[in-house]
Design a protein around this motif. Structure first.
Motif, PDB file in Angstrom:
ATOM      1  N   ILE A  23      -0.693  -1.215   2.136  1.00  0.00           N
ATOM      2  CA  ILE A  23       0.062  -0.060   1.633  1.00  0.00           C
ATOM      3  C   ILE A  23       1.446  -0.031   2.275  1.00  0.00           C
ATOM      4  O   ILE A  23       1.567  -0.070   3.504  1.00  0.00           O
ATOM      5  CB  ILE A  23      -0.702   1.248   1.911  1.00  0.00           C
ATOM      6  CG1 ILE A  23      -2.037   1.248   1.155  1.00  0.00           C
ATOM      7  CG2 ILE A  23       0.130   2.463   1.497  1.00  0.00           C
ATOM      8  CD1 ILE A  23      -2.941   2.420   1.488  1.00  0.00           C
ATOM      9  N   PRO A  24       2.518   0.038   1.483  1.00  0.00           N
ATOM     10  CA  PRO A  24       3.867  -0.038   2.041  1.00  0.00           C
ATOM     11  C   PRO A  24       4.216   1.164   2.910  1.00  0.00           C
ATOM     12  O   PRO A  24       3.637   2.248   2.765  1.00  0.00           O
ATOM     13  CB  PRO A  24       4.768  -0.081   0.802  1.00  0.00           C
ATOM     14  CG  PRO A  24       3.963   0.577  -0.267  1.00  0.00           C
ATOM     15  CD  PRO A  24       2.540   0.194   0.017  1.00  0.00           C
ATOM     16  N   LEU A  25       5.184   0.969   3.794  1.00  0.00           N
ATOM     17  CA  LEU A  25       5.667   2.039   4.654  1.00  0.00           C
ATOM     18  C   LEU A  25       6.635   2.952   3.892  1.00  0.00           C
ATOM     19  O   LEU A  25       7.342   2.496   2.981  1.00  0.00           O
ATOM     20  CB  LEU A  25       6.384   1.450   5.872  1.00  0.00           C
ATOM     21  CG  LEU A  25       5.540   0.616   6.829  1.00  0.00           C
ATOM     22  CD1 LEU A  25       6.429   0.028   7.922  1.00  0.00           C
ATOM     23  CD2 LEU A  25       4.414   1.440   7.440  1.00  0.00           C
ATOM     24  N   PRO A  26       6.721   4.213   4.279  1.00  0.00           N
ATOM     25  CA  PRO A  26       7.679   5.123   3.625  1.00  0.00           C
ATOM     26  C   PRO A  26       9.119   4.635   3.711  1.00  0.00           C
ATOM     27  O   PRO A  26       9.946   4.953   2.844  1.00  0.00           O
ATOM     28  CB  PRO A  26       7.493   6.434   4.400  1.00  0.00           C
ATOM     29  CG  PRO A  26       6.119   6.370   4.964  1.00  0.00           C
ATOM     30  CD  PRO A  26       5.879   4.914   5.275  1.00  0.00           C
ATOM     31  N   GLU A  27       9.443   3.849   4.733  1.00  0.00           N
ATOM     32  CA  GLU A  27      10.822   3.371   4.918  1.00  0.00           C
ATOM     33  C   GLU A  27      11.313   2.524   3.756  1.00  0.00           C
ATOM     34  O   GLU A  27      12.526   2.371   3.568  1.00  0.00           O
ATOM     35  CB  GLU A  27      10.930   2.579   6.225  1.00  0.00           C
ATOM     36  CG  GLU A  27      11.017   3.427   7.478  1.00  0.00           C
ATOM     37  CD  GLU A  27       9.674   3.960   7.959  1.00  0.00           C
ATOM     38  OE1 GLU A  27       9.653   4.722   8.941  1.00  0.00           O
ATOM     39  OE2 GLU A  27       8.634   3.607   7.350  1.00  0.00           O
ATOM     40  N   LEU A  28      10.404   1.968   2.970  1.00  0.00           N
ATOM     41  CA  LEU A  28      10.847   1.172   1.823  1.00  0.00           C
ATOM     42  C   LEU A  28      11.636   2.006   0.816  1.00  0.00           C
ATOM     43  O   LEU A  28      12.420   1.471   0.030  1.00  0.00           O
ATOM     44  CB  LEU A  28       9.640   0.526   1.141  1.00  0.00           C
ATOM     45  CG  LEU A  28       9.176  -0.787   1.775  1.00  0.00           C
ATOM     46  CD1 LEU A  28       7.707  -1.026   1.521  1.00  0.00           C
ATOM     47  CD2 LEU A  28       9.994  -1.944   1.244  1.00  0.00           C
ATOM     48  N   SER A  29      11.436   3.320   0.833  1.00  0.00           N
ATOM     49  CA  SER A  29      12.167   4.187  -0.092  1.00  0.00           C
ATOM     50  C   SER A  29      13.642   4.299   0.263  1.00  0.00           C
ATOM     51  O   SER A  29      14.433   4.813  -0.540  1.00  0.00           O
ATOM     52  CB  SER A  29      11.546   5.590  -0.099  1.00  0.00           C
ATOM     53  OG  SER A  29      10.209   5.551  -0.551  1.00  0.00           O
TER      54      SER A  29
END
Length: 394
Positions: free
Chosen positions: A253-259
């Protein structure tokens, strides 16, 4: 289906036959499957990792494809996923394969163990070392997350572990692998590239928090302890090193920082929202504090395949691999390759890691290579990155 053939229908038939045998259980596990030592090769000074994300394997030929072109629908199934694995293995010849979750699609898998056996069969048949973590769909069949990892660690050529022995830690599938220097060199007995694998969970278990899971405090404490230990070993005698050995991290599951990335700061495409946890557990900051992580690789969002850099760490999607998974008709399934290269010492022998590059392979007629870029170069950790976009070869 042309997508899984290379230049002839005979090759496509052979690939699909191999896929059918893998799922039907007619191929016996190979012998000599003892745990191999991961090591850079002296010939190339290179170590290559193939990342396969979101296979969504279910019941083989019975399981039909999603989001493919209309003319591809009649003959498309899980077997096309297996055929793609064989094709990309042959093209890249990886030293390690990493499966980053949603390896099977639990709701459609009638027997989780059998589906996993089929999903990982190409790595076993070709005797390639491999490692796996879990996604949010793996446990939705006949095995729990713990049961899935127990099965995975017993499979031939698997380097996976359930959890560090003797530690109370959240999740199942938190472990690390060490890649040693070239045999006969001064770093032959040290890990020059450190690989970290974490269970990013499935869904939130906190009543007031919706959405997906996240990397918990206990996992971050384990990561920091392992990272610190490996750095001390790398800097110790004999052959003490001034720099840290670079680290790569894999989870689902990707990290929120990718946003935070904008189009001008990424290589690849963003075609859907970032489906991270709705809370930020701080793992990105934990990696920054550790100091050795150069890149993080995730799956989960199938039609995102971009890499972006944030404060010296690249966050990268693999792009969806499996055919029984949502995608985008006409947008090829794909895999991510990461290759680390050693430097030469003044004496001419192999030293530590000099650079790390990545690219993607598409499941099209030519197994096209796209978006080759340098993720990290020694002495050039932040800024000054070289990027090169190509459509054929690398």
């Amino acid at each position: 289906m042309e997508r899984v053939s290379s230049s002839s229908s005979s090759l496509a038939s052979l690939l699909l036959l191999l896929a059918f045998v893998a799922f039907s259980g007619e191929a016996s596990p190979p012998s000599g499957s003892e745990r191999p030592v991961l090591r850079f090769t002296g010939k190339r000074g290179e170590f290559k990792i193939l990342q396969i994300a979101d296979m969504h394997y279910a019941d083989g030929q019975k399981t039909k494809c999603e989001d493919v072109l209309p003319e591809e629908v009649p003959n498309c199934s899980d077997l096309n996923t297996t055929a793609f694995i064989y094709r990309v293995f042959e093209a890249e010849k990886p030293d390690l394969v990493v499966f980053t979750g949603d390896n099977i699609f639990g709701p459609d898998a009638t027997d989780a163990a059998k589906s996993m056996d089929a999903a990982f069969a190409p790595a076993i048949a070709l005797k390639v070392p491999w490692a796996a973590v879990l996604g949010n769909h793996d446990q939705q069949s006949t095995l729990s997350r713990e049961g899935l990892m127990q099965h995975i660690v017993r499979m031939a050529y698997s380097l996976s572990s359930i959890n560090p022995e003797g530690l109370q830690i959240d999740g199942f599938g938190n472990y690390n692998l060490e890649v040693a220097g070239v045999e006969g060199s001064g770093l032959a007995n040290k890990s020059v590239l450190n690989l970290y694998f974490l269970d990013s969970g499935d869904y939130s278990t906190v009543p007031d928090i919706d959405g997906y899971g996240w990397i918990k405090v206990s996992q971050q404490m384990w990561f920091k302890k392992v990272s610190s230990h490996l750095q001390k070993l790398y800097r110790s005698k004999p052959e003490p090193q001034k720099e840290l050995a670079p680290g790569l991290v894999y989870f689902h599951i990707p990290l929120p920082e990718l946003s935070s990335f904008i189009e001008s700061n990424m290589t690849g495409v963003k075609q859907e929202p970032i489906s991270s946890a709705s809370v930020n557990s701080g793992f990105f900051t934990t990696m920054l504090e550790a100091g050795d992580v150069k890149a993080v690789f995730t799956g989960h969002d199938h039609v995102n395949d971009f890499c972006g850099e944030l404060t010296g760490i690249h966050l990268c999607y693999a792009g969806g691999f499996g055919y029984h998974a949502y995608g985008k008709a006409g947008w090829s399934r794909r895999a991510r390759v990461v290759s680390a290269y050693l430097e030469k010492t003044p004496s001419g022998s192999w030293g530590g890691v000099r650079s790390i590059k990545t690219w993607k392979r598409l499941d099209d007629k030519h197994l096209t290579t796209i978006d080759t870029e340098t993720l990290w170069e020694k002495g050039n950790e932040v800024g000054g990155r070289r990027r090169k976009r190509i459509t054929r070869g690398h």
